[in-house]
Design a protein around this motif. Sequence first.
Motif, PDB file in Angstrom:
ATOM      1  N   VAL A  88       0.812  -1.316  -0.035  1.00  0.00           N
ATOM      2  CA  VAL A  88       0.024   0.149   0.018  1.00  0.00           C
ATOM      3  C   VAL A  88       0.976   1.277  -0.065  1.00  0.00           C
ATOM      4  N   MET A  89       1.954   1.228   0.565  1.00  0.00           N
ATOM      5  CA  MET A  89       2.881   2.403   0.759  1.00  0.00           C
ATOM      6  C   MET A  89       3.636   2.670  -0.608  1.00  0.00           C
ATOM      7  N   VAL A  90       4.136   1.688  -1.287  1.00  0.00           N
ATOM      8  CA  VAL A  90       4.606   1.518  -2.673  1.00  0.00           C
ATOM      9  C   VAL A  90       3.704   2.130  -3.503  1.00  0.00           C
ATOM     10  N   ALA A  91       2.529   1.837  -3.388  1.00  0.00           N
ATOM     11  CA  ALA A  91       1.245   2.329  -4.407  1.00  0.00           C
ATOM     12  C   ALA A  91       1.054   3.548  -4.109  1.00  0.00           C
ATOM     13  N   ALA A  92       1.023   4.064  -2.930  1.00  0.00           N
ATOM     14  CA  ALA A  92       0.697   5.482  -2.505  1.00  0.00           C
ATOM     15  C   ALA A  92       1.909   6.329  -3.118  1.00  0.00           C
ATOM     16  N   ALA A  93       3.262   5.898  -2.852  1.00  0.00           N
ATOM     17  CA  ALA A  93       4.347   6.491  -3.281  1.00  0.00           C
ATOM     18  C   ALA A  93       4.375   6.801  -4.988  1.00  0.00           C
ATOM     19  N   ILE A  94       4.077   5.669  -5.498  1.00  0.00           N
ATOM     20  CA  ILE A  94       3.882   5.724  -7.156  1.00  0.00           C
ATOM     21  C   ILE A  94       2.800   6.698  -7.554  1.00  0.00           C
ATOM     22  N   GLY A  95       1.755   6.665  -6.905  1.00  0.00           N
ATOM     23  CA  GLY A  95       0.484   7.473  -7.222  1.00  0.00           C
ATOM     24  C   GLY A  95       0.824   8.899  -7.009  1.00  0.00           C
ATOM     25  N   TRP A  96       1.515   9.081  -5.806  1.00  0.00           N
ATOM     26  CA  TRP A  96       2.129  10.424  -5.701  1.00  0.00           C
ATOM     27  C   TRP A  96       3.009  10.992  -6.806  1.00  0.00           C
ATOM     28  N   GLY A  97       4.082   9.977  -7.099  1.00  0.00           N
ATOM     29  CA  GLY A  97       4.767  10.628  -8.090  1.00  0.00           C
ATOM     30  C   GLY A  97       4.249  11.025  -9.299  1.00  0.00           C
ATOM     31  N   ARG A  99       1.355  11.841  -9.724  1.00  0.00           N
ATOM     32  CA  ARG A  99       0.575  13.079  -9.724  1.00  0.00           C
ATOM     33  C   ARG A  99       1.271  14.185  -9.799  1.00  0.00           C
ATOM     34  N   ALA A 100       2.413  14.063  -8.963  1.00  0.00           N
ATOM     35  CA  ALA A 100       3.371  15.197  -9.268  1.00  0.00           C
ATOM     36  C   ALA A 100       3.943  15.272 -10.680  1.00  0.00           C
ATOM     37  N   LEU A 101       4.237  14.442 -11.248  1.00  0.00           N
ATOM     38  CA  LEU A 101       4.801  14.548 -12.650  1.00  0.00           C
ATOM     39  C   LEU A 101       3.599  15.366 -13.593  1.00  0.00           C
ATOM     40  N   TRP A 102       2.557  14.792 -13.443  1.00  0.00           N
ATOM     41  CA  TRP A 102       1.313  15.194 -14.330  1.00  0.00           C
ATOM     42  C   TRP A 102       0.860  16.605 -13.818  1.00  0.00           C
TER      43      TRP A 102
END
Length: 112
Positions: A88-97, A99-102
């Motif tokens: 869950v933490m890895v998925a959240a970090a990927i999602g955050w990254g 979103r930041a790139l987008w």
Amino acid sequence: RVTKLMERYPVGFIFAFRFLYGLRTISPVALGTSHVSTRLFVAVNAASALCWAAIFTGIGYLFGEAFHELAARYRPTLPHILMAAGLVMVAAAIGWGVRALWLRYRESSEQA
């Protein structure tokens, strides 16, 4: 958007908002400010509640025993819980990254 949809199709909206994620919290407020009669709301909402209860009770009845067996077979242990938390933490970090790139891309395309 919700108010326009509700005014155009009041019976369908009242019946469906119980089943649609996110609309269940805001719809009663929107319905309270609309011109939908109390009698219509109560009748359609009661029918919707009965359908919702029958559907979810039926799902529980049909799949409850299978779920119970599956849960007993795969009883979580501490390593399983830690692995799930890590995923869950890895998925959240990927999602955050992502979103930041987008957001960075959208900001640069708006400036151009």
